[in-house]
Design an enzyme around this catalytic site. Sequence first.
Site, PDB file in Angstrom:
ATOM      1  N   SER A 162       0.800  -1.219   0.000  1.00  0.00           N
ATOM      2  CA  SER A 162       0.000   0.000   0.000  1.00  0.00           C
ATOM      3  C   SER A 162       0.836   1.273   0.000  1.00  0.00           C
ATOM      4  O   SER A 162       0.418   2.280  -0.549  1.00  0.00           O
ATOM      5  CB  SER A 162      -0.935   0.001   1.205  1.00  0.00           C
ATOM      6  OG  SER A 162      -0.206  -0.205   2.389  1.00  0.00           O
ATOM      7  N   ALA A 208       4.511   1.258  -0.554  1.00  0.00           N
ATOM      8  CA  ALA A 208       5.792   1.164  -1.259  1.00  0.00           C
ATOM      9  C   ALA A 208       5.827  -0.075  -2.132  1.00  0.00           C
ATOM     10  O   ALA A 208       4.974  -0.957  -2.024  1.00  0.00           O
ATOM     11  CB  ALA A 208       6.942   1.119  -0.249  1.00  0.00           C
ATOM     12  N   GLN A 209       6.840  -0.115  -3.032  1.00  0.00           N
ATOM     13  CA  GLN A 209       7.088  -1.335  -3.792  1.00  0.00           C
ATOM     14  C   GLN A 209       8.583  -1.561  -3.886  1.00  0.00           C
ATOM     15  O   GLN A 209       9.385  -0.660  -3.623  1.00  0.00           O
ATOM     16  CB  GLN A 209       6.445  -1.279  -5.171  1.00  0.00           C
ATOM     17  CG  GLN A 209       7.064  -0.351  -6.186  1.00  0.00           C
ATOM     18  CD  GLN A 209       6.253  -0.355  -7.488  1.00  0.00           C
ATOM     19  OE1 GLN A 209       5.033  -0.533  -7.494  1.00  0.00           O
ATOM     20  NE2 GLN A 209       6.926  -0.132  -8.610  1.00  0.00           N
ATOM     21  N   ASP A 238       5.141  -6.954  12.760  1.00  0.00           N
ATOM     22  CA  ASP A 238       4.315  -7.180  11.571  1.00  0.00           C
ATOM     23  C   ASP A 238       4.737  -8.504  10.926  1.00  0.00           C
ATOM     24  O   ASP A 238       4.987  -8.574   9.731  1.00  0.00           O
ATOM     25  CB  ASP A 238       4.492  -6.012  10.596  1.00  0.00           C
ATOM     26  CG  ASP A 238       3.377  -5.946   9.553  1.00  0.00           C
ATOM     27  OD1 ASP A 238       2.317  -6.569   9.789  1.00  0.00           O
ATOM     28  OD2 ASP A 238       3.557  -5.293   8.521  1.00  0.00           O
TER      29      ASP A 238
END
Length: 509
Positions: A128, A130-131, A281
């Site tokens: 959502s 970054a890539q 996470d």
Amino acid sequence: MRLFRLAKIASVSLRFGLDRMLLDVDASGRLGRLWTLVFFWRRFDQPRAVRLRLALESLGPIFVKFGQMLSTRRDLLPPDLADELALLQDRVPPFPTAQALAVLEGFYGRPVDMVFRNFERTPVASASVAQVHFAELPDGTEVAVKILRPGINRVIVNDLALMDVAAMVLEKLWPESRRLKPREVVAEFSKYLRDELDLMREAANCSQLRRNFKDSSLLLVPEVYWDWCGREVMVMERMRGLPVSQIAALTAQGTDLSALSRAGVEIFFTQVFRDGFFHADMHPGNIFVHADGRYIALDFGIMGTLNEVDKNYLAQNFLAFFKRDYKRVAMAHIEAGWVPAKTRVDEFEAAIRTVCEPIFDKPLKDISFGKTLLRLFQTARRFEMEVQPQLVLLQKTLLNIEGLGRQLDPELDLWKTAKPFLERWMHEQMGWRALVRGVKEEAPGWANTLPQLPRLVHHALAESTRLQAEQNRQFDRLYARQRRHGRLLALVGLLAAALLALELHRLFG
């Protein structure tokens, strides 16, 4: 812009029947029946939790992340909503490569091909905010380049503002919602999301975790290449491995799944109790497995921290649970300050026993560590406990680890695996090892202070003498003032007596 976004949110909410969730709290049902007449064509075959998840997915990546964060607040949400929101995944299409190149060229001030020996134009992962693209540094080092999504800051500012307004309206229209603290939840989400938007912060988290597990036989953490990092770009070592969710491929690779599941538990408790700094996470998309059987950690945007009070609180609670010592659990809460000191221990102990005893009728391997901690939080809220954000993150991570461990090995007994670790940690905190460690930690300070000790003692004595002399002078001044006041009062008394005598002589003389 915000007006159009608000219209879309309202449209999606109506399409998935989110308004019904608010109307359901009307005990009379009259408002719900009226609303059904107005929107008579709507039919909802799916449960409310599924509709909420689908609505958030329709609204885009920021709302998906909000749903993910909400799923961790099981102390606030009903179980059906929390369970369904936990299924949300960042399935976000990548942004165009041209935009990625523009971000990199803007940051480095030169074309990408002059910065990297090779830069793969096709992204390998997209989320959502970054890539990631693979690349090679000028010396041939293989790296992964994480690039912040262009324009994401503006999108986030607008969506957060709308969420805050929605939370405020919800509190005004539905008084019962105040117990859920919607505005505080939005503020908490805003904090975590803004932290994820600073890739320098994520790089620092990664670097710290790597240092904590240097030469570890359990966990690999990528190296950060700081000369190529900034707020919008993070460059780290390329890691090779299989996603932990690919059980068949791991088995074919020869990985011992039972050992892997136990290693995951040990990594978690090492992060929590040894370091007080843990990856918060750890869902399957962020964990890979190396060919040698070690875990690989990725994505360090959300990290949790615990201080010594938090760690002691958790260890005492877990060990007391093992022994069903509910009084010790109650006392640990009070001693840590998580519930008011005025709380009656016997009442709190009885409430905890009521919640936990049914759990222990099951085999230990069938008991959820995370859900036990959750029930403890929910019980403590009745006694005015404010659940700390770091403990909420820990509970979320524990649920992730527990789910992952049992996916790898359904027979995993998390309690049995964790108990020796916790007992060893408590022994180190309270035994002679703790004393030796404390002396070692304080020794540098003592070595620095010892040569100054004579001067400090002399200074303290001189200061004490000076203060004593000053106090004596103040007493002398006060005594002299009192003597003057006494003489003055005596003189006034004599004058008054003389005047009285003269007056009596005049009257009767």
